[in-house]
Scaffold this motif. Structure first.
Motif, PDB file in Angstrom:
ATOM      1  N   VAL A  35     -17.001 -26.236  54.327  1.00 49.41           N
ATOM      2  CA  VAL A  35     -18.041 -27.230  54.574  1.00 49.41           C
ATOM      3  C   VAL A  35     -19.338 -26.549  54.986  1.00 49.41           C
ATOM      4  CG1 VAL A  35     -18.766 -29.085  56.147  1.00 49.41           C
ATOM      5  CG2 VAL A  35     -16.527 -29.188  55.046  1.00 49.41           C
ATOM      6  N   SER A  36     -19.236 -25.577  55.903  1.00 51.34           N
ATOM      7  CA  SER A  36     -20.469 -24.923  56.348  1.00 51.34           C
ATOM      8  C   SER A  36     -21.101 -24.145  55.192  1.00 51.34           C
ATOM      9  CB  SER A  36     -20.230 -24.031  57.559  1.00 51.34           C
ATOM     10  OG  SER A  36     -19.266 -23.062  57.270  1.00 51.34           O
ATOM     11  N   HIS A  37     -20.276 -23.583  54.311  1.00 49.18           N
ATOM     12  CA  HIS A  37     -20.803 -22.880  53.147  1.00 49.18           C
ATOM     13  C   HIS A  37     -21.495 -23.864  52.198  1.00 49.18           C
ATOM     14  CE1 HIS A  37     -21.192 -19.941  49.970  1.00 49.18           C
ATOM     15  NE2 HIS A  37     -20.659 -20.814  49.139  1.00 49.18           N
ATOM     16  N   GLU A  38     -20.825 -25.005  51.958  1.00 46.10           N
ATOM     17  CA  GLU A  38     -21.382 -26.018  51.054  1.00 46.10           C
ATOM     18  C   GLU A  38     -22.686 -26.600  51.602  1.00 46.10           C
ATOM     19  OE1 GLU A  38     -20.327 -26.807  47.981  1.00 46.10           O
ATOM     20  OE2 GLU A  38     -18.739 -25.315  48.190  1.00 46.10           O
ATOM     21  N   LEU A  39     -22.775 -26.720  52.913  1.00 45.22           N
ATOM     22  CA  LEU A  39     -23.978 -27.298  53.519  1.00 45.22           C
ATOM     23  C   LEU A  39     -25.131 -26.307  53.564  1.00 45.22           C
ATOM     24  CD1 LEU A  39     -22.591 -29.374  56.510  1.00 45.22           C
ATOM     25  CD2 LEU A  39     -23.611 -30.245  54.410  1.00 45.22           C
ATOM     26  N   ARG A  40     -24.798 -25.023  53.548  1.00 45.88           N
ATOM     27  CA  ARG A  40     -25.831 -23.998  53.684  1.00 45.88           C
ATOM     28  C   ARG A  40     -26.890 -24.113  52.578  1.00 45.88           C
ATOM     29  NH1 ARG A  40     -22.524 -19.398  54.620  1.00 45.88           N
ATOM     30  NH2 ARG A  40     -21.976 -20.379  56.572  1.00 45.88           N
ATOM     31  N   GLU A  69       3.984 -25.404  61.459  1.00 45.25           N
ATOM     32  CA  GLU A  69       3.164 -26.529  61.005  1.00 45.25           C
ATOM     33  C   GLU A  69       1.819 -26.503  61.717  1.00 45.25           C
ATOM     34  OE1 GLU A  69       2.242 -29.873  58.698  1.00 45.25           O
ATOM     35  OE2 GLU A  69       3.730 -28.293  58.495  1.00 45.25           O
ATOM     36  N   ARG A  70       1.832 -26.261  63.029  1.00 49.28           N
ATOM     37  CA  ARG A  70       0.591 -26.182  63.804  1.00 49.28           C
ATOM     38  C   ARG A  70      -0.263 -25.032  63.278  1.00 49.28           C
ATOM     39  NH1 ARG A  70       1.308 -24.817  69.929  1.00 49.28           N
ATOM     40  NH2 ARG A  70       0.985 -22.686  69.209  1.00 49.28           N
ATOM     41  N   MET A 105      -5.698 -24.542  57.761  1.00 47.69           N
ATOM     42  CA  MET A 105      -6.384 -25.520  56.899  1.00 47.69           C
ATOM     43  C   MET A 105      -7.703 -25.959  57.535  1.00 47.69           C
ATOM     44  SD  MET A 105      -3.265 -27.923  55.537  1.00 47.69           S
ATOM     45  CE  MET A 105      -4.330 -29.309  55.180  1.00 47.69           C
ATOM     46  N   ARG A 106      -7.665 -26.215  58.842  1.00 50.19           N
ATOM     47  CA  ARG A 106      -8.874 -26.650  59.543  1.00 50.19           C
ATOM     48  C   ARG A 106      -9.948 -25.561  59.480  1.00 50.19           C
ATOM     49  NH1 ARG A 106     -11.717 -25.933  63.823  1.00 50.19           N
ATOM     50  NH2 ARG A 106     -10.368 -24.265  64.564  1.00 50.19           N
ATOM     51  N   ARG A 107      -9.540 -24.309  59.717  1.00 51.50           N
ATOM     52  CA  ARG A 107     -10.483 -23.183  59.684  1.00 51.50           C
ATOM     53  C   ARG A 107     -11.102 -23.042  58.289  1.00 51.50           C
ATOM     54  NH1 ARG A 107      -7.275 -19.900  62.603  1.00 51.50           N
ATOM     55  NH2 ARG A 107      -6.326 -19.106  60.717  1.00 51.50           N
TER      56      ARG A 107
END
Length: 176
Positions: free
Chosen positions: A143-148, A128-129, A135-137
């Motif tokens: 997000v970083s791709h979308e913000l770029r 689970e961890r 999922m976090r990665r």
């Protein structure tokens, strides 16, 4: 008289040893982690129910068998041979459960030395961890791709404003 006393004393210490062993096994069964006891030849001396599930090993059938007959992952065999006490190993394992379905999980494995050249192999299910970390990665990467893209557009826009001077900047702002 002396022999009888010696036999009686031997019996009492045997009972104390049996009671201590029973208490140890009860405590180990209550652990949330898998616990597998190995002798100096890497034979399975004892394991708790959690370890049976983690490794697909049965205490009643597989006692005193070499552990590497059951846990055949090369990185585990290297870890065991190197006797890396205190160094945890992350191991992706898969085996068939009682129903015949393949069960896959990530185990955090650790060797603990004790007694006369014996080892305890502790295992914890960290699937689970592991899944949450993946999922976090992925989320951070997305997000970083979308913000770029918006950042590139904004920085281009800000550059235009800076180079254009104030008069043109007002025109640009009105046109937006």
């Amino acid at each position: 008289g002396k022999l009888y006393r010696h036999i009686k004393q031997e019996r009492v210490s045997q009972q104390a040893l049996s009671a201590a062993l029973a208490r140890f096994q009860q405590a180990a069964e209550a652990l949330p982690d898998g616990a597998l006891m190995l002798d100096n030849q890497n034979n399975i001396v004892w394991l708790n129910a959690t370890a049976e599930q983690h490794w697909g090993i049965s205490l009643s059938h597989d006692r005193m068998q070499t552990v590497t007959y059951f846990i055949r992952y090369p990185e585990f065999i290297e870890y065991l041979e190197a006797r890396l006490y205190g160094e945890p190993l992350a191991l992706k394992v898969s085996h068939k459960d009682a129903g015949g379905a393949t069960k896959e999980m990530t185990l955090a494995v650790q060797l603990v030395a004790f007694g006369e050249d014996q080892m305890l192999l502790l295992s914890r299910d960290v699937s689970e961890r592991d899944r949450l970390e993946t999922m976090r990665r992925d989320f951070v990467a997305n997000v970083s791709h979308e913000l770029r893209t918006p950042i590139t557009v904004l920085s281009g826009f800000l550059e235009t404003i800076t180079h254009a001077g104030t008069g043109n900047a007002e025109l640009l702002t009105k046109s937006l």
